[in-house]
Write an enzyme that holds these catalytic residues in place. Structure first.
Site, PDB file in Angstrom:
ATOM      1  CG  ASN A  30      -2.589 -70.338   5.841  1.00  0.00           C
ATOM      2  OD1 ASN A  30      -1.876 -69.386   6.138  1.00  0.00           O
ATOM      3  ND2 ASN A  30      -2.096 -71.441   5.294  1.00  0.00           N
TER       4      ASN A  30
ATOM      5  CE1 TYR B 108       0.889 -63.764  -1.114  1.00  0.00           C
ATOM      6  CE2 TYR B 108       2.348 -62.086  -0.226  1.00  0.00           C
ATOM      7  CZ  TYR B 108       1.610 -63.235  -0.060  1.00  0.00           C
ATOM      8  OH  TYR B 108       1.587 -63.864   1.160  1.00  0.00           O
TER       9      TYR B 108
END
Length: 269
Positions: free
Chosen positions: A111, A177
């Protein structure tokens, strides 16, 4: 007509109860401290019957999370191991430590990720490198370590990665990102083919926006409101809604699913 009448799913439901999907399994969840998808995933896996090792680089928040989870799930085993996914040594020790603590690992949830909002023309090498190193390289390091463990243990397992819809679509200021999350998607697909011979399934979730206290702290309210309104339900996802999908991918309900990226949103592209 109010918004909840016009869009009945605009109001988030209460979290669904666990159904014992992961009884007898042990899991590791990275970036699991705080208020985001990681801690929600730890809670969901525990509610489904798994024992969970939570990990994070922030030791104070990690310790607080461990205490909270032990209080919420007294019948389950919870442990914490601090880990910076930028360090191969720490990632390898996380996997070794988790296997030692609980005797085995069945599920690895990768994660950890880092975002930011900077146009390419203003982005420094350091900004680019840090986002890519934590978000993509960190997922690679954890996947590699987990696969090494599963290969040697010989009992198979499941890896679930956290990608993002930005791996498919464009958003201003998010080139680093988006590139990292697109890489996570490609890593998921390719490593899944290699992992099949080890009896390991690898899939990913791609949330659009899951709103929580930390995200509100580091992002502008205007941006988050705009992104939330653009969703099909007119709201952001609750972290537990993403976590529930992760639990499904970790369970036997998806026993023939591997190399897939599941969009937790109507907006694939």
């Amino acid at each position: 007509m109010n918004d909840s009448t016009a869009r009945p799913l605009s109001v988030a439901p209460e979290p669904t109860p666990g159904h014992g999907l992961l009884i007898g399994r042990t899991a590791v969840v990275t970036a699991a401290a705080g208020t985001g998808i990681g801690s929600a995933t730890a809670r969901r896996l525990l509610s489904e019957g798994a024992d969970v090792v939570v990990s994070d680089w922030h030791e104070r928040r990690l310790a607080e999370t461990e205490v909270e989870l032990k209080a919420e799930f007294p019948d389950r085993r919870v442990a914490s191991i601090a880990c910076d996914v930028q360090s191969t040594e720490q990632v390898n020790e996380l996997v070794r430590g988790a296997a030692t603590a609980f005797g085995r690992i069945d599920i690895m949830v990768n994660n950890a990720g880092l975002g930011g909002e900077t146009p390419v023309v203003d982005m420094t090498d350091e900004q680019w490198d840090r986002v890519l190193d934590i978000t993509l390289n960190g997922t690679f390091r954890c996947t590699r370590a987990a696969l090494g463990y599963f290969r040697d243990a010989g009992h198979g397992g499941v890896i679930v990665n956290n990608a993002s819809v930005l791996g498919w679509r464009a958003q201003h200021g998010q080139a680093h990102y988006a590139a990292a999350k697109a890489g996570v998607m490609a890593l998921t697909r390719c490593s899944a083919i290699e992992a099949a011979e080890l009896g390991v399934r690898i899939n990913a979730v791609a949330p659009s926006i899951a709103r929580h206290a930390f995200l509100d702290k580091v992002s502008s309210t205007e941006l988050l409101d705009r992104l939330s309104e653009g969703e099909a339900f007119g709201r952001a996802a609750e972290p537990w809604e993403v976590a529930a999908t992760i639990a499904m991918l970790a369970s036997d309900y998806t026993s023939y699913l591997t190399g897939e990226v599941v969009s937790v949103s109507s907006q694939r592209a």
